[in-house]
Design an enzyme around this catalytic site. Structure first.
Site, PDB file in Angstrom:
ATOM      1  N   HIS A 139      -3.236   1.651 -13.690  1.00 22.01           N
ATOM      2  CA  HIS A 139      -3.077   3.046 -13.217  1.00 22.01           C
ATOM      3  C   HIS A 139      -1.588   3.394 -13.072  1.00 22.01           C
ATOM      4  O   HIS A 139      -1.264   4.552 -12.863  1.00 22.01           O
ATOM      5  CB  HIS A 139      -3.868   3.313 -11.929  1.00 22.01           C
ATOM      6  CG  HIS A 139      -3.401   2.571 -10.723  1.00 22.01           C
ATOM      7  ND1 HIS A 139      -4.247   2.139  -9.739  1.00 22.01           N
ATOM      8  CD2 HIS A 139      -2.172   2.167 -10.337  1.00 22.01           C
ATOM      9  CE1 HIS A 139      -3.554   1.521  -8.803  1.00 22.01           C
ATOM     10  NE2 HIS A 139      -2.297   1.520  -9.142  1.00 22.01           N
ATOM     11  N   HIS A 140      -0.718   2.379 -13.161  1.00 25.84           N
ATOM     12  CA  HIS A 140       0.717   2.670 -13.186  1.00 25.84           C
ATOM     13  C   HIS A 140       1.173   3.080 -14.587  1.00 25.84           C
ATOM     14  O   HIS A 140       2.335   3.373 -14.790  1.00 25.84           O
ATOM     15  CB  HIS A 140       1.512   1.437 -12.746  1.00 25.84           C
ATOM     16  CG  HIS A 140       1.231   1.020 -11.331  1.00 25.84           C
ATOM     17  ND1 HIS A 140       1.975   1.459 -10.271  1.00 25.84           N
ATOM     18  CD2 HIS A 140       0.275   0.223 -10.806  1.00 25.84           C
ATOM     19  CE1 HIS A 140       1.498   0.924  -9.144  1.00 25.84           C
ATOM     20  NE2 HIS A 140       0.466   0.179  -9.440  1.00 25.84           N
ATOM     21  N   THR A 157     -10.523   0.870   2.285  1.00 26.31           N
ATOM     22  CA  THR A 157      -9.413   1.386   3.090  1.00 26.31           C
ATOM     23  C   THR A 157      -9.940   2.394   4.106  1.00 26.31           C
ATOM     24  O   THR A 157      -9.516   2.408   5.268  1.00 26.31           O
ATOM     25  CB  THR A 157      -8.352   2.044   2.198  1.00 26.31           C
ATOM     26  OG1 THR A 157      -8.084   1.165   1.106  1.00 26.31           O
ATOM     27  CG2 THR A 157      -7.064   2.279   2.955  1.00 26.31           C
ATOM     28  N   TRP A 192      13.557  -1.083 -10.430  1.00 27.00           N
ATOM     29  CA  TRP A 192      13.128  -2.388  -9.908  1.00 27.00           C
ATOM     30  C   TRP A 192      12.013  -2.975 -10.748  1.00 27.00           C
ATOM     31  O   TRP A 192      11.751  -4.165 -10.696  1.00 27.00           O
ATOM     32  CB  TRP A 192      12.678  -2.269  -8.450  1.00 27.00           C
ATOM     33  CG  TRP A 192      11.279  -1.768  -8.266  1.00 27.00           C
ATOM     34  CD1 TRP A 192      10.857  -0.484  -8.365  1.00 27.00           C
ATOM     35  CD2 TRP A 192      10.115  -2.546  -7.956  1.00 27.00           C
ATOM     36  NE1 TRP A 192       9.512  -0.406  -8.139  1.00 27.00           N
ATOM     37  CE2 TRP A 192       9.024  -1.657  -7.882  1.00 27.00           C
ATOM     38  CE3 TRP A 192       9.886  -3.905  -7.732  1.00 27.00           C
ATOM     39  CZ2 TRP A 192       7.728  -2.071  -7.602  1.00 27.00           C
ATOM     40  CZ3 TRP A 192       8.582  -4.325  -7.450  1.00 27.00           C
ATOM     41  CH2 TRP A 192       7.518  -3.408  -7.388  1.00 27.00           C
ATOM     42  N   ASP A 228       2.664 -26.088  15.269  1.00 25.18           N
ATOM     43  CA  ASP A 228       3.716 -25.599  14.372  1.00 25.18           C
ATOM     44  C   ASP A 228       3.056 -25.212  13.058  1.00 25.18           C
ATOM     45  O   ASP A 228       1.843 -25.316  12.911  1.00 25.18           O
ATOM     46  CB  ASP A 228       4.773 -26.701  14.127  1.00 25.18           C
ATOM     47  CG  ASP A 228       6.112 -26.099  13.704  1.00 25.18           C
ATOM     48  OD1 ASP A 228       6.150 -25.426  12.660  1.00 25.18           O
ATOM     49  OD2 ASP A 228       7.103 -26.290  14.429  1.00 25.18           O
ATOM     50  N   ARG A 280      11.997  11.303 -10.985  1.00 29.79           N
ATOM     51  CA  ARG A 280      12.620  10.314 -10.105  1.00 29.79           C
ATOM     52  C   ARG A 280      13.789   9.657 -10.841  1.00 29.79           C
ATOM     53  O   ARG A 280      13.958   9.822 -12.044  1.00 29.79           O
ATOM     54  CB  ARG A 280      11.600   9.264  -9.666  1.00 29.79           C
ATOM     55  CG  ARG A 280      11.039   8.442 -10.792  1.00 29.79           C
ATOM     56  CD  ARG A 280       9.854   7.607 -10.354  1.00 29.79           C
ATOM     57  NE  ARG A 280      10.264   6.420  -9.595  1.00 29.79           N
ATOM     58  CZ  ARG A 280       9.549   5.289  -9.530  1.00 29.79           C
ATOM     59  NH1 ARG A 280       8.402   5.195 -10.175  1.00 29.79           N
ATOM     60  NH2 ARG A 280       9.965   4.275  -8.825  1.00 29.79           N
ATOM     61  N   TYR A 339      -0.263  -4.573  -2.097  1.00 24.42           N
ATOM     62  CA  TYR A 339      -1.179  -4.965  -1.014  1.00 24.42           C
ATOM     63  C   TYR A 339      -0.607  -6.120  -0.219  1.00 24.42           C
ATOM     64  O   TYR A 339      -0.893  -6.267   0.972  1.00 24.42           O
ATOM     65  CB  TYR A 339      -2.570  -5.267  -1.563  1.00 24.42           C
ATOM     66  CG  TYR A 339      -3.188  -3.984  -2.074  1.00 24.42           C
ATOM     67  CD1 TYR A 339      -3.547  -2.995  -1.169  1.00 24.42           C
ATOM     68  CD2 TYR A 339      -3.321  -3.729  -3.417  1.00 24.42           C
ATOM     69  CE1 TYR A 339      -4.028  -1.788  -1.601  1.00 24.42           C
ATOM     70  CE2 TYR A 339      -3.804  -2.524  -3.860  1.00 24.42           C
ATOM     71  CZ  TYR A 339      -4.159  -1.550  -2.958  1.00 24.42           C
ATOM     72  OH  TYR A 339      -4.624  -0.344  -3.390  1.00 24.42           O
ATOM     73  N   SER A 399      -4.368  -3.830  13.589  1.00 24.74           N
ATOM     74  CA  SER A 399      -5.650  -4.263  14.146  1.00 24.74           C
ATOM     75  C   SER A 399      -5.480  -5.098  15.406  1.00 24.74           C
ATOM     76  O   SER A 399      -6.445  -5.330  16.130  1.00 24.74           O
ATOM     77  CB  SER A 399      -6.433  -5.085  13.115  1.00 24.74           C
ATOM     78  OG  SER A 399      -6.577  -4.369  11.934  1.00 24.74           O
ATOM     79  N   GLU A 452       1.039  -6.878  -5.422  1.00 23.87           N
ATOM     80  CA  GLU A 452       2.252  -6.890  -4.597  1.00 23.87           C
ATOM     81  C   GLU A 452       2.243  -5.766  -3.553  1.00 23.87           C
ATOM     82  O   GLU A 452       2.647  -5.976  -2.414  1.00 23.87           O
ATOM     83  CB  GLU A 452       3.490  -6.784  -5.496  1.00 23.87           C
ATOM     84  CG  GLU A 452       4.796  -6.498  -4.786  1.00 23.87           C
ATOM     85  CD  GLU A 452       5.303  -7.642  -3.929  1.00 23.87           C
ATOM     86  OE1 GLU A 452       4.803  -8.773  -4.098  1.00 23.87           O
ATOM     87  OE2 GLU A 452       6.185  -7.399  -3.099  1.00 23.87           O
ATOM     88  N   HIS A 464       0.660  -4.566  -8.745  1.00 25.48           N
ATOM     89  CA  HIS A 464      -0.292  -3.905  -7.864  1.00 25.48           C
ATOM     90  C   HIS A 464      -0.736  -4.782  -6.707  1.00 25.48           C
ATOM     91  O   HIS A 464      -0.695  -4.351  -5.562  1.00 25.48           O
ATOM     92  CB  HIS A 464      -1.454  -3.239  -8.579  1.00 25.48           C
ATOM     93  CG  HIS A 464      -2.001  -2.173  -7.678  1.00 25.48           C
ATOM     94  ND1 HIS A 464      -1.388  -0.956  -7.511  1.00 25.48           N
ATOM     95  CD2 HIS A 464      -2.991  -2.207  -6.773  1.00 25.48           C
ATOM     96  CE1 HIS A 464      -1.986  -0.283  -6.562  1.00 25.48           C
ATOM     97  NE2 HIS A 464      -2.974  -1.005  -6.089  1.00 25.48           N
ATOM     98  N   SER A 498      10.417 -18.736  -2.955  1.00 26.89           N
ATOM     99  CA  SER A 498      10.376 -18.660  -1.497  1.00 26.89           C
ATOM    100  C   SER A 498       9.036 -18.104  -1.014  1.00 26.89           C
ATOM    101  O   SER A 498       8.407 -18.665  -0.115  1.00 26.89           O
ATOM    102  CB  SER A 498      11.530 -17.783  -1.006  1.00 26.89           C
ATOM    103  OG  SER A 498      11.333 -17.426   0.320  1.00 26.89           O
ATOM    104  N   SER A 499       8.590 -17.013  -1.640  1.00 30.34           N
ATOM    105  CA  SER A 499       7.316 -16.414  -1.212  1.00 30.34           C
ATOM    106  C   SER A 499       6.156 -17.361  -1.434  1.00 30.34           C
ATOM    107  O   SER A 499       5.244 -17.444  -0.610  1.00 30.34           O
ATOM    108  CB  SER A 499       7.015 -15.135  -1.987  1.00 30.34           C
ATOM    109  OG  SER A 499       8.082 -14.273  -1.931  1.00 30.34           O
ATOM    110  N   HIS A 537      18.256  -0.907  -4.126  1.00 27.62           N
ATOM    111  CA  HIS A 537      17.569  -0.493  -2.895  1.00 27.62           C
ATOM    112  C   HIS A 537      16.121  -0.991  -2.922  1.00 27.62           C
ATOM    113  O   HIS A 537      15.639  -1.572  -1.949  1.00 27.62           O
ATOM    114  CB  HIS A 537      17.616   1.037  -2.778  1.00 27.62           C
ATOM    115  CG  HIS A 537      16.632   1.623  -1.807  1.00 27.62           C
ATOM    116  ND1 HIS A 537      16.795   1.559  -0.445  1.00 27.62           N
ATOM    117  CD2 HIS A 537      15.463   2.280  -2.001  1.00 27.62           C
ATOM    118  CE1 HIS A 537      15.773   2.154   0.148  1.00 27.62           C
ATOM    119  NE2 HIS A 537      14.950   2.597  -0.773  1.00 27.62           N
ATOM    120  N   LYS A 574     -11.381   0.716   7.037  1.00 31.60           N
ATOM    121  CA  LYS A 574     -10.364   0.297   8.005  1.00 31.60           C
ATOM    122  C   LYS A 574      -9.912   1.465   8.876  1.00 31.60           C
ATOM    123  O   LYS A 574      -9.889   1.352  10.106  1.00 31.60           O
ATOM    124  CB  LYS A 574      -9.159  -0.295   7.272  1.00 31.60           C
ATOM    125  CG  LYS A 574      -9.479  -1.647   6.680  1.00 31.60           C
ATOM    126  CD  LYS A 574      -8.256  -2.264   6.090  1.00 31.60           C
ATOM    127  CE  LYS A 574      -8.402  -3.762   6.039  1.00 31.60           C
ATOM    128  NZ  LYS A 574      -8.441  -4.378   7.361  1.00 31.60           N
TER     129      LYS A 574
END
Lengths: 531, 192
Positions: A306-307, A332, A146, A110, A454, A261, A272, A259, A257, A173-174, A81, A335
């Site tokens: 921090h993870h 943040t 994951w 293009d 979890r 963002y 925006s 990722e 991390h 790809s990314s 998932h 924003k």
């Protein structure tokens, strides 16, 4: 095309070339609109696939005990998932939006690299085909989460190399998509469009693309190390051979991390665009928004551990990562306050895209606050690996990233198809989604604070009530998304003709509203002049 | 197909600029990939420069064990208590021994479960005086893991230790005490 075209012999009469017929149009696609559509459809299919897995997870968690899935399958459902939603749904959706909108917003004919664009899309079905095939191989699909932490992930059966190669392909790809975005934005802007005149969606994507090319290769390196540890006897993460499993976590989160963002900055861009349109005011603090985005991107590189507060880091490390993480709240906050200030004294109307953008504003902020709580190192020891974390990242990803993608779809769908979607059904989709996303995820805060871990298929009976509520919310949220699918399909097929500006009484700003609806197959072949 | 693709290629000057920027970005990607691999040695460098991580401490401990101070004697006393278990015997084989700092010793405790059922027991150590705690190094101990006793089983429990030679000079007597607890319920709950 200009007269100085180097392929004069071929160039004549190409301007009204339509798309190729049949499957060739899609398989050989180099048109940014075709590729954008394919990305978006692919993302929707993956969203439903990953969503179906989430339904299985919530069905298992509806009651204590194991009823629906055996624990191994449950673990592979949570793992798959996440991989599918992150790499298959959210990221391709944003790349699809980038393909469609960036050339239209910067006034380019293009994307800069159409062939690479084709390649970067067509890798994806193979990557996810391979990932989904792991459901059928001996040993089952990846079930170690994951984050692919060793040594657990090395116990995966035949699926292990398939999952690693799938991650490699998604990364490739990314990276190609990101390079394409950067080159398009840097080189293909219409004359007069300076960097600080670009729409914010373009800005956030430019910064996201740099994040992508900086960290996707690091993930590729990390999973390659897993592969060599497994098959070639290297010991990057094997303590018995002088390696360290914690090092994987450091490398992974150095990717991981930024990722997160990558998945939220384009969402900031979308919001925006939408809030100023439906507030009928220009975006408040445009420059501050650009600098805030850049600051968030920079900070994302120095907060990864921090993870990992509970891995036994030295105190200095915990302090550093705690404080640098809290620092992110500042840009943040800039924003969030700027979006709020944009609406201040605005003449606001509540069309579906605006509703989703507003919901984003409120619910993403809730996810941001729980993120601040998790950033507090001493408190994190209680929250770590509980449902509180699950609630936190689902708040930033579902009513955050996913809602922004839905907002963007409703906002630009009439431009893409030339038809208005069904506004009543859009609003129904919004209200049901917003209500049930909270029924689904808010109780998970309580479960986490009460200590529910979890990634478990069964739980102590004290957690039964809130899990029941959460599962009901989950099923309803899942069903609600069929409205979205139906609305899109019927909008593609027909409907009330959309005007060029689509949101006429809101008079949206931006070059994409200067072309007709639906946007012609080739647009801006003569670059527009930006004043 | 070629014709359509060509018609979509940007015109001359753009194409040049696009190629050169694309090439630079691919080098950036190669650099990022290399950086990912470079993180492996970089973490070791970071640990050795700052002293973070446990490797250095482990080396200190290993070093301490190699440096036996034959000139010095320290008395180690052993204590035992059974606060909650009820019908148990738990006592050190010797009540005290004299040791050289830096040398590895082994002490044995005798435990007997006199209850008519299996028990999982957990020993919790304490060292006195408090100052000495960080110099009392156990390399192996029955207190590291829960110990399972069958009904009426009797067996020896071992602890290997050495005193760090940097133990302050004013300490010449160290007490190692163990309290042993019944953890049968929590342990079996975890196993189910």
């Amino acid at each position: 095309m200009s007269a100085s075209h180097t392929h004069d012999t071929h160039a004549a009469g190409h301007d009204d070339h339509g798309p190729m017929k049949g499957w060739r149009r899609w398989f050989y696609a180099t048109n940014h609109k075709d590729i954008g559509s394919m990305y978006l459809i692919f993302s929707l299919v993956m969203f439903l696939t990953g969503g179906l897995m989430a339904m299985f997870i919530r069905a298992e968690l509806l009651y204590p005990g194991t009823q629906v899935l055996d624990p191994g399958t449950f673990n592979s459902m949570t793992t798959m998932h996440a991989l599918i939603m992150v790499f298959g749904a959210v990221m391709p959706a944003f790349t699809g939006l980038a393909n469609w909108m960036i050339p239209l917003q910067v006034g380019a004919p293009d994307m800069a690299l159409p062939r690479m664009n084709n390649f970067s899309f067509w890798i994806l079905p193979f990557a996810f085909g391979m990932l989904l095939l792991t459901l059928l191989v001996p040993g089952g699909s990846p079930a170690g989460g994951w984050t692919l932490y060793p040594p657990l992930v090395l116990q995966t059966g035949d699926a292990f190399p398939m999952a690693v190669f799938a991650v490699h392909l998604m990364g490739a790809s990314s990276i190609m998509g990101a390079i394409n975005v950067i080159v398009t934005i840097m080189n293909m802007r219409a004359p007069g469009m300076t960097l600080l005149k670009m729409p914010l969606f373009v800005w956030t994507w430019l910064i996201t693309a740099y994040l992508l090319i900086a960290v996707m290769p690091v993930l590729a390196g990390a999973v390659t190390m897993l592969l060599t540890d497994h098959y070639f006897g290297t010991s990057f993460f094997n303590a018995a051979g002088g390696g360290d499993p914690v090092m994987f976590q450091h490398i992974f989160w150095f990717f991981g991390h930024p990722e997160v963002y990558i998945m939220i900055l384009p969402a900031f861009g979308v919001v925006s665009e939408i809030i100023p349109t439906f507030s009928r005011k220009p975006l408040f603090g445009y420059d501050a928004m650009v600098y805030a985005t850049a600051s968030i991107a920079f900070l994302s590189f120095i907060v990864w551990a921090h993870h990992m507060f509970t891995t036994g880091m030295p105190l200095v490390g915990e302090m550093f990562f705690m404080l640098s993480t809290m620092l992110i709240a500042i840009p943040t906050g800039v924003k969030v306050f700027n979006w709020t200030a944009t609406m201040w004294k605005g003449s606001i109307s509540f069309e579906t895209p605006m509703l989703f953008a507003l919901s984003f504003l409120f619910l993403f902020t809730i996810g941001g606050f729980s993120g601040l709580m998790l950033a507090i190192a001493p408190a994190d020891f209680q929250y770590h690996d509980t449902y509180f974390v699950v609630a936190h990242f689902h708040y930033v990803l579902v009513p955050g990233a996913v809602f922004s993608i839905m907002a963007a779809t409703y906002y630009w769908l009439p431009k893409w198809t030339g038809h208005m979607y069904n506004e009543k059904m859009g609003k129904l989709h919004f209200w049901l989604s917003t209500i049930f996303v909270n029924v689904l995820f808010f109780p998970q805060h309580f479960l986490g604070l009460a200590g529910m871990p979890r990634r478990i298929p069964d739980y102590s009976t004290q957690f039964a009530d809130w899990n029941f509520v959460s599962s009901i919310g989950g099923f309803c949220f899942g069903l609600t998304q069929l409205l979205f699918v139906y609305n899109i399909i019927s909008c593609v097929r027909g409907g009330v003709k959309a005007s060029d500006k689509v949101w006429d009484d809101a008079s949206p700003q931006g070059l994409e509203w200067t072309v007709s609806s639906p946007a012609p197959y080739h647009s801006f072949e003569v670059p527009p002049e930006v004043k | 197909m070629v014709r359509v693709a060509e018609s979509l290629q940007p015109s001359g000057p753009h194409q040049q600029a696009n190629r050169s920027l694309t090439r630079k970005l691919w080098w950036f990607v190669v650099g990022a990939f290399a950086f990912g691999w470079a993180l492996v040695p970089l973490y070791d460098v970071l640990c050795s420069v700052t002293g973070y991580g446990s490797k250095k401490e482990l080396l200190v401990a290993a070093h301490a064990a190699e440096r036996v101070d034959m000139a010095r004697w320290v008395t180690v006393e052993f204590l035992s208590s059974v606060p909650t278990l009820g019908a148990w015997e738990f006592a050190p084989e010797q009540t005290e021994i004299k040791v050289h700092p830096g040398q590895l010793y082994e002490a044995t405790f005798l435990a007997k479960n006199m209850i008519n059922q299996a028990v999982i027991a957990q020993a919790v150590p304490s060292v006195a005086p408090n100052m000495a705690t960080q110099y009392f190094r156990k390399t192996d101990c029955f207190c590291f893991t829960p110990q399972k006793f069958e009904a009426n089983q009797e067996r020896e429990l071992n602890v290997r230790f050495f005193i760090d030679p940097s133990l302050p000079r004013n300490i010449d007597r160290v007490t190692l005490g163990y309290a042993i607890y019944d953890v049968t319920q929590t342990k079996s709950a975890l196993q189910n």
